[in-house]
Write an enzyme that holds these catalytic residues in place. Structure first.
Site, short mmCIF file in Angstrom:
data_model
loop_
_atom_site.label_atom_id
_atom_site.label_comp_id
_atom_site.label_asym_id
_atom_site.label_seq_id
_atom_site.Cartn_x
_atom_site.Cartn_y
_atom_site.Cartn_z
N SER A 167 -12.68 -39.96 -66.20
CA SER A 167 -11.61 -39.80 -67.19
C SER A 167 -12.23 -39.52 -68.55
O SER A 167 -13.17 -40.21 -68.98
CB SER A 167 -10.76 -41.07 -67.28
OG SER A 167 -9.89 -41.00 -68.39
N ASN A 181 -10.73 -40.05 -71.34
CA ASN A 181 -9.93 -40.75 -72.34
C ASN A 181 -10.41 -42.16 -72.68
O ASN A 181 -9.77 -42.86 -73.46
CB ASN A 181 -8.47 -40.80 -71.88
CG ASN A 181 -7.91 -39.41 -71.69
OD1 ASN A 181 -8.15 -38.54 -72.52
ND2 ASN A 181 -7.20 -39.20 -70.60
N ASN A 186 -11.24 -34.52 -61.66
CA ASN A 186 -10.36 -35.11 -62.65
C ASN A 186 -9.93 -34.02 -63.64
O ASN A 186 -10.13 -32.84 -63.40
CB ASN A 186 -11.08 -36.26 -63.37
CG ASN A 186 -10.14 -37.35 -63.85
OD1 ASN A 186 -9.05 -37.08 -64.35
ND2 ASN A 186 -10.55 -38.59 -63.72
#
Length: 352
Positions: free
Chosen positions: A172, A174, A239
């Protein structure tokens, strides 16, 4: 897609994307969603890391972060579902707004930051899961953790008893510096820790690894080497991406991971390269930009044993899962394949 679903989608697109997502979960838990049951046939039945699937079309992590809608999702046409990501402690994630529709691009950008209710709440819901479904959990790390690598093992230890597979998510974009764990030495140590924890569970839970699409050739080679050395059961490719190439939407400059149609080619090329390097020794799950049966089939032909959806449902509705599975059955029959497994990697060279 039925008229009622079209009208519901139109209404959801009039409100904030994150609010719309929450309403979608509520609709599912209230029984207001398509429920055809898992779509299957002799051709569609397949295995992923030893797990028998009714069809190879799965739900990617992130849609049902807190495992709230396990029963209705298991009847929505998917062959398997993945919930989470779950972290040891609850965390709110990044400040809002943090989810953006890129309608012109059939895409989305999110910067959620692993917002979830924590492993204890999620484990309590997994304990009540439908037993005839295939359910996995995406493992995450708390943003402020002093030992993020250990967090993945902690979540598996707490939730593993009720899982069919667990995914290590180090891809990810983030959570700050999370992708640093994709480096060869760090990733190997992390995976070995998770697999060691797995050995203490009451039953063997396959461990998957989810990777980013923004790796160069050397990074992809490192992932393949680590997958073989550690004995992970599957690799999920991929992802979301940090790339913004070719986007038209006014939201294209938002910070976060891009998913949806623009990711299809990029993620499929990474998938094909991994397929070539692993040569059938570790199965692959193809994710990124799938919105129809032809694209799901392309991922399989590039080397995926199964695929996953998420962003396309923002535009195509939940019924898309069953539609893709049915279309995939027809494509396999058209090309003379008796099973999904026969088609895996048959056109890998087209993506290399």
């Amino acid at each position: 897609m039925k008229l009622t679903e079209k009208l519901a989608l139109k209404a959801l697109h009039r409100v904030d994307p994150e609010v719309a997502h929450g309403l979608s979960i509520k609709a599912l838990t209230s029984g207001l969603a398509p429920a055809p049951g898992p779509v299957t046939s002799a051709r569609l039945k397949t295995k992923l890391a030893g797990i028998a699937l009714p069809n190879p079309v799965g739900l990617a992590a992130g849609f049902d972060k807190n495992a709230e809608a396990l029963a209705p999702l298991s009847q929505a046409g998917f062959g398997f579902i993945e919930v989470g990501a779950a972290t040891p402690r609850p965390q709110p994630g990044n400040p809002k707004p943090r989810l953006f529709r890129l309608t012109e691009d059939r895409a989305a950008i999110n910067r959620f930051g692993f917002n979830n209710e924590g492993m204890e709440v999620i484990a309590s819901r997994l304990a009540k899961r439908p037993k005839d479904a295939i359910i996995g959990l995406n493992l995450g790390a708390n943003k402020d953790s002093e030992d993020r690598a250990a967090d993945f093992a902690r979540v598996l230890a707490h939730c593993g008893a009720d899982l069919d597979f667990a995914t290590v998510n180090v891809s990810s974009p983030n959570t700050e510096k999370l992708r640093d764990l994709q480096g060869k030495a760090a990733l190997s140590a992390l995976l070995n820790g998770v697999i060691e924890t797995r050995e203490g569970l009451s039953r063997r839970v396959p461990v998957f690894l989810k990777i980013a699409p923004d790796l160069d050739r050397e990074g992809i080679e490192d992932i393949a080497a680590v997958a073989l050395e550690t004995g992970v059961d599957a690799v999920i490719a991929t992802n979301t991406t940090l790339s913004r190439e070719g986007l038209q939407s006014s939201h294209r400059a938002e910070v976060g991971g891009l998913s949806g149609a623009p990711l299809f080619e990029k993620s499929t090329r990474v998938l094909a390269q991994l397929s070539e390097l692993l040569d059938g020794q570790v199965p692959l799950v193809g994710v990124g930009g799938i919105s129809n049966a032809e694209q799901a089939y392309a991922k399989i032909c590039a080397g995926a044993s199964a695929v996953q959806l998420y962003t396309a449902m923002v535009y195509g509705g939940l019924s898309l899962a069953g539609d893709i599975a049915k279309g995939l059955d027809q494509l396999l029959a058209r090309d003379g394949f008796a099973t999904v497994a026969e088609a895996v990697g048959c056109k890998r060279g087209d993506w290399l």
